[in-house]
Motif scaffolding. Sequence first.
Motif: not given
Length: 83
Positions: A13-25, A50-60
């Motif tokens: 659950f902690i890892l899911l929350a971190i991933g969700m926060l990264v996607v929101i960022v 164009i480049k940074v935000a989609p990579v951050v979302c993908l990582f999340g």
Amino acid sequence: MDKKNFAFDKVNFILLAIGMLVVIVGFLLMSGSGSTETHYDPDIFSVRRIKVAPVVCLFGFVFMIYAIVRRPKDKDADDKKEG
């Protein structure tokens, strides 16, 4: 209720929350003012959007998949190995 019945443990659950926060960022990095009919905003084609935000979302999203697939360690099996 026995903890063995749950598919996730606290770490999942902690890892899911971190991933969700990264996607929101990532989505926040994509946001900003857009162009209108009377005013063209060249910032819509910035590197951040164009480049940074989609990579951050993908990582999340990948991080969230890992959090779902991750198997909790079985404490009973660890106790049997020691004893």
